[in-house]
Motif scaffolding. Structure first.
Motif, PDB file in Angstrom:
ATOM      1  N   LEU A   9       0.869  -1.245  -0.056  1.00 26.17           N
ATOM      2  CA  LEU A   9       0.012  -0.149   0.135  1.00 26.17           C
ATOM      3  C   LEU A   9       0.890   1.342   0.036  1.00 26.17           C
ATOM      4  O   LEU A   9       1.819   1.265   1.000  1.00 26.17           O
ATOM      5  CB  LEU A   9      -0.903   0.134   1.146  1.00 26.17           C
ATOM      6  N   VAL A  10       0.635   2.147  -0.874  1.00 29.36           N
ATOM      7  CA  VAL A  10       1.348   3.485  -1.142  1.00 29.36           C
ATOM      8  C   VAL A  10       0.330   4.496  -0.961  1.00 29.36           C
ATOM      9  O   VAL A  10      -0.568   4.687  -1.582  1.00 29.36           O
ATOM     10  CB  VAL A  10       1.941   3.494  -2.374  1.00 29.36           C
ATOM     11  N   VAL A  11       0.700   5.342   0.350  1.00 24.94           N
ATOM     12  CA  VAL A  11      -0.018   6.314   0.485  1.00 24.94           C
ATOM     13  C   VAL A  11       0.515   7.776   0.419  1.00 24.94           C
ATOM     14  O   VAL A  11       1.523   7.895   1.052  1.00 24.94           O
ATOM     15  CB  VAL A  11      -0.616   6.214   1.988  1.00 24.94           C
ATOM     16  N   ASP A  12       0.268   8.533  -0.448  1.00 22.30           N
ATOM     17  CA  ASP A  12       0.585   9.875  -0.805  1.00 22.30           C
ATOM     18  C   ASP A  12      -0.242  10.656  -1.309  1.00 22.30           C
ATOM     19  O   ASP A  12      -0.964  10.170  -2.474  1.00 22.30           O
ATOM     20  CB  ASP A  12       2.156   9.771  -1.562  1.00 22.30           C
ATOM     21  N   ASP A  13      -0.304  11.936  -1.148  1.00 21.70           N
ATOM     22  CA  ASP A  13      -1.474  12.730  -1.916  1.00 21.70           C
ATOM     23  C   ASP A  13      -0.901  13.667  -3.156  1.00 21.70           C
ATOM     24  O   ASP A  13      -1.761  14.217  -3.479  1.00 21.70           O
ATOM     25  CB  ASP A  13      -1.702  13.858  -0.826  1.00 21.70           C
ATOM     26  N   SER A  14       0.671  13.109  -3.437  1.00 21.26           N
ATOM     27  CA  SER A  14       0.716  13.679  -4.711  1.00 21.26           C
ATOM     28  C   SER A  14       0.876  12.507  -5.715  1.00 21.26           C
ATOM     29  O   SER A  14       1.631  11.522  -5.620  1.00 21.26           O
ATOM     30  CB  SER A  14       2.405  14.096  -4.330  1.00 21.26           C
ATOM     31  N   TYR A  15       0.301  12.961  -6.880  1.00 21.61           N
ATOM     32  CA  TYR A  15       0.086  11.943  -7.990  1.00 21.61           C
ATOM     33  C   TYR A  15       1.547  11.689  -8.654  1.00 21.61           C
ATOM     34  O   TYR A  15       2.003  10.508  -8.839  1.00 21.61           O
ATOM     35  CB  TYR A  15      -0.718  12.637  -8.855  1.00 21.61           C
ATOM     36  N   SER A  16       2.293  12.717  -8.761  1.00 26.32           N
ATOM     37  CA  SER A  16       3.909  12.455  -9.250  1.00 26.32           C
ATOM     38  C   SER A  16       4.576  11.438  -8.217  1.00 26.32           C
ATOM     39  O   SER A  16       5.558  10.846  -8.896  1.00 26.32           O
ATOM     40  CB  SER A  16       4.282  13.720  -9.441  1.00 26.32           C
ATOM     41  N   GLU A  17       4.350  11.749  -6.946  1.00 22.69           N
ATOM     42  CA  GLU A  17       5.253  10.758  -5.877  1.00 22.69           C
ATOM     43  C   GLU A  17       4.696   9.601  -6.039  1.00 22.69           C
ATOM     44  O   GLU A  17       5.775   8.488  -6.024  1.00 22.69           O
ATOM     45  CB  GLU A  17       4.981  11.588  -4.626  1.00 22.69           C
ATOM     46  N   LEU A  18       3.606   9.188  -6.206  1.00 21.87           N
ATOM     47  CA  LEU A  18       3.021   8.066  -6.286  1.00 21.87           C
ATOM     48  C   LEU A  18       3.490   7.187  -7.575  1.00 21.87           C
ATOM     49  O   LEU A  18       3.853   6.141  -7.594  1.00 21.87           O
ATOM     50  CB  LEU A  18       1.332   7.905  -6.437  1.00 21.87           C
ATOM     51  N   GLN A  19       3.488   8.037  -8.603  1.00 23.55           N
ATOM     52  CA  GLN A  19       4.064   7.369 -10.062  1.00 23.55           C
ATOM     53  C   GLN A  19       5.651   6.971  -9.900  1.00 23.55           C
ATOM     54  O   GLN A  19       6.042   6.035 -10.185  1.00 23.55           O
ATOM     55  CB  GLN A  19       3.955   8.499 -10.946  1.00 23.55           C
ATOM     56  N   LEU A  20       6.280   7.800  -9.049  1.00 23.23           N
ATOM     57  CA  LEU A  20       7.700   7.848  -8.883  1.00 23.23           C
ATOM     58  C   LEU A  20       7.877   6.422  -8.163  1.00 23.23           C
ATOM     59  O   LEU A  20       8.726   5.634  -8.416  1.00 23.23           O
ATOM     60  CB  LEU A  20       8.217   9.012  -8.026  1.00 23.23           C
ATOM     61  N   ILE A  21       7.126   6.274  -6.943  1.00 18.52           N
ATOM     62  CA  ILE A  21       7.372   5.062  -6.216  1.00 18.52           C
ATOM     63  C   ILE A  21       6.736   3.790  -6.993  1.00 18.52           C
ATOM     64  O   ILE A  21       7.445   3.072  -6.925  1.00 18.52           O
ATOM     65  CB  ILE A  21       6.397   5.449  -4.987  1.00 18.52           C
ATOM     66  N   GLN A  22       5.726   4.133  -7.778  1.00 15.49           N
ATOM     67  CA  GLN A  22       5.277   2.772  -8.575  1.00 15.49           C
ATOM     68  C   GLN A  22       6.273   2.494  -9.649  1.00 15.49           C
ATOM     69  O   GLN A  22       6.620   1.315  -9.779  1.00 15.49           O
ATOM     70  CB  GLN A  22       3.912   3.177  -9.196  1.00 15.49           C
ATOM     71  N   THR A  67      -3.040   1.866  -4.141  1.00 14.64           N
ATOM     72  CA  THR A  67      -2.615   3.364  -3.758  1.00 14.64           C
ATOM     73  C   THR A  67      -3.619   4.006  -2.879  1.00 14.64           C
ATOM     74  O   THR A  67      -5.035   3.868  -3.217  1.00 14.64           O
ATOM     75  CB  THR A  67      -2.142   4.313  -4.905  1.00 14.64           C
ATOM     76  N   ALA A  68      -3.522   5.088  -2.161  1.00 12.00           N
ATOM     77  CA  ALA A  68      -4.290   5.940  -1.561  1.00 12.00           C
ATOM     78  C   ALA A  68      -3.756   7.360  -1.383  1.00 12.00           C
ATOM     79  O   ALA A  68      -2.491   7.558  -1.516  1.00 12.00           O
ATOM     80  CB  ALA A  68      -4.762   5.380   0.111  1.00 12.00           C
ATOM     81  N   MET A  69      -4.589   8.364  -1.626  1.00  8.68           N
ATOM     82  CA  MET A  69      -4.207   9.617  -1.631  1.00  8.68           C
ATOM     83  C   MET A  69      -4.426  10.597  -0.378  1.00  8.68           C
ATOM     84  O   MET A  69      -4.401  11.840  -0.465  1.00  8.68           O
ATOM     85  CB  MET A  69      -4.730  10.365  -2.837  1.00  8.68           C
ATOM     86  N   ASP A  70      -5.071   9.824   0.773  1.00 10.35           N
ATOM     87  CA  ASP A  70      -5.247  10.615   2.049  1.00 10.35           C
ATOM     88  C   ASP A  70      -4.986   9.526   3.096  1.00 10.35           C
ATOM     89  O   ASP A  70      -5.194   8.385   2.822  1.00 10.35           O
ATOM     90  CB  ASP A  70      -6.407  11.439   2.095  1.00 10.35           C
ATOM     91  N   GLY A  71      -4.922  10.076   4.171  1.00 11.91           N
ATOM     92  CA  GLY A  71      -4.484   9.416   5.621  1.00 11.91           C
ATOM     93  C   GLY A  71      -5.759   8.332   5.819  1.00 11.91           C
ATOM     94  O   GLY A  71      -5.511   7.057   6.266  1.00 11.91           O
ATOM     95  N   GLU A  72      -6.940   8.781   5.885  1.00 14.15           N
ATOM     96  CA  GLU A  72      -8.074   7.930   6.152  1.00 14.15           C
ATOM     97  C   GLU A  72      -8.374   6.835   5.316  1.00 14.15           C
ATOM     98  O   GLU A  72      -8.655   5.806   5.517  1.00 14.15           O
ATOM     99  CB  GLU A  72      -9.446   8.816   6.331  1.00 14.15           C
ATOM    100  N   GLU A  73      -8.084   6.935   3.719  1.00 15.58           N
ATOM    101  CA  GLU A  73      -8.300   6.090   2.731  1.00 15.58           C
ATOM    102  C   GLU A  73      -7.171   5.119   3.007  1.00 15.58           C
ATOM    103  O   GLU A  73      -7.395   3.906   3.063  1.00 15.58           O
ATOM    104  CB  GLU A  73      -8.319   6.712   1.382  1.00 15.58           C
ATOM    105  N   GLY A  74      -5.885   5.547   3.352  1.00 15.60           N
ATOM    106  CA  GLY A  74      -4.961   4.739   3.450  1.00 15.60           C
ATOM    107  C   GLY A  74      -5.134   3.646   4.662  1.00 15.60           C
ATOM    108  O   GLY A  74      -5.021   2.452   4.470  1.00 15.60           O
ATOM    109  N   GLU A  75      -5.526   4.428   5.793  1.00 18.27           N
ATOM    110  CA  GLU A  75      -5.747   3.402   6.802  1.00 18.27           C
ATOM    111  C   GLU A  75      -6.900   2.337   6.839  1.00 18.27           C
ATOM    112  O   GLU A  75      -6.959   1.168   6.969  1.00 18.27           O
ATOM    113  CB  GLU A  75      -6.293   4.108   8.224  1.00 18.27           C
ATOM    114  N   ARG A  76      -8.157   2.786   6.148  1.00 20.81           N
ATOM    115  CA  ARG A  76      -8.981   1.889   5.704  1.00 20.81           C
ATOM    116  C   ARG A  76      -8.709   0.681   4.754  1.00 20.81           C
ATOM    117  O   ARG A  76      -8.972  -0.474   4.972  1.00 20.81           O
ATOM    118  CB  ARG A  76     -10.334   2.648   4.776  1.00 20.81           C
TER     119      ARG A  76
END
Length: 120
Positions: free
Chosen positions: A5-18, A30-39
Motif C-alpha cells: 500500500l502506497v499512501v501519498d497525496d502527490s500523484y507525481s510521487e505515487l508515480q515515482l514510487i510505482q 494506492t491511496a491519496m489521504d490518510g483516512e483512505e490509506g488506513e481503511r
C-alpha cells in the motif's frame, strides 16, 4: 509476492514510487489521504505500507500510530517516505512505530532495498 500500500497525496510521487517498485512483481495499491490509506490497510491483505507524513484528513504519524497499536496490524512494516526532513520528524516517525524513515527526494534504489528487506 506481496501487496504494498502506497499512501501519498502527490500523484507525481505515487508515480515515482510505482515506477521504482514496478519491476519487483508486487501488487501495488494506492491511496491519496490518510483516512483512505488506513481503511485500505485494515481491509486488505497488505504486506507493507509506504506512507507519506503530510496527508489530507489524517497525517501519516496518526495512521502509523493507529495501525501499530492494533495487534491485527502491528506486524505490517511501515516505511515513511516524506519531505519532513528534520531529525525530530524522523525521531517522531520511528516513535509512532515506523520501521524505516526515508526523506524526499529519495533514491529509488534505496527504496527498492528497503522493500526487499521486508518482503524477500
Amino acid at each position: 509476492m506481496g501487496k504494498i500500500l502506497v499512501v501519498d497525496d502527490s500523484y507525481s510521487e505515487l508515480q515515482l514510487i510505482q515506477s521504482a517498485l514496478g519491476g519487483l512483481g508486487h501488487d501495488l495499491v494506492t491511496a491519496m489521504d490518510g483516512e483512505e490509506g488506513e481503511r485500505i490497510a485494515r481491509s486488505g491483505n497488505i504486506n507493507l505500507i509506504i506512507l507519506d507524513v503530510i496527508l489530507p484528513k489524517k497525517n501519516g504519524f496518526q495512521v502509523c500510530r493507529e495501525l501499530k497499536k492494533d495487534d491485527k496490524f502491528k506486524h505490517i512494516p511501515i516505511i515513511m517516505v516524506t519531505s519532513k526532513d528534520q531529525d525530530s520528524d524522523q525521531f517522531w516517525g520511528l516513535k509512532q512505530g515506523a520501521n524505516e524513515y526515508v526523506k524526499k527526494p529519495f533514491n529509488p534504489a534505496d527504496l527498492v532495498k528497503l522493500v526487499k528487506k521486508y518482503l524477500s
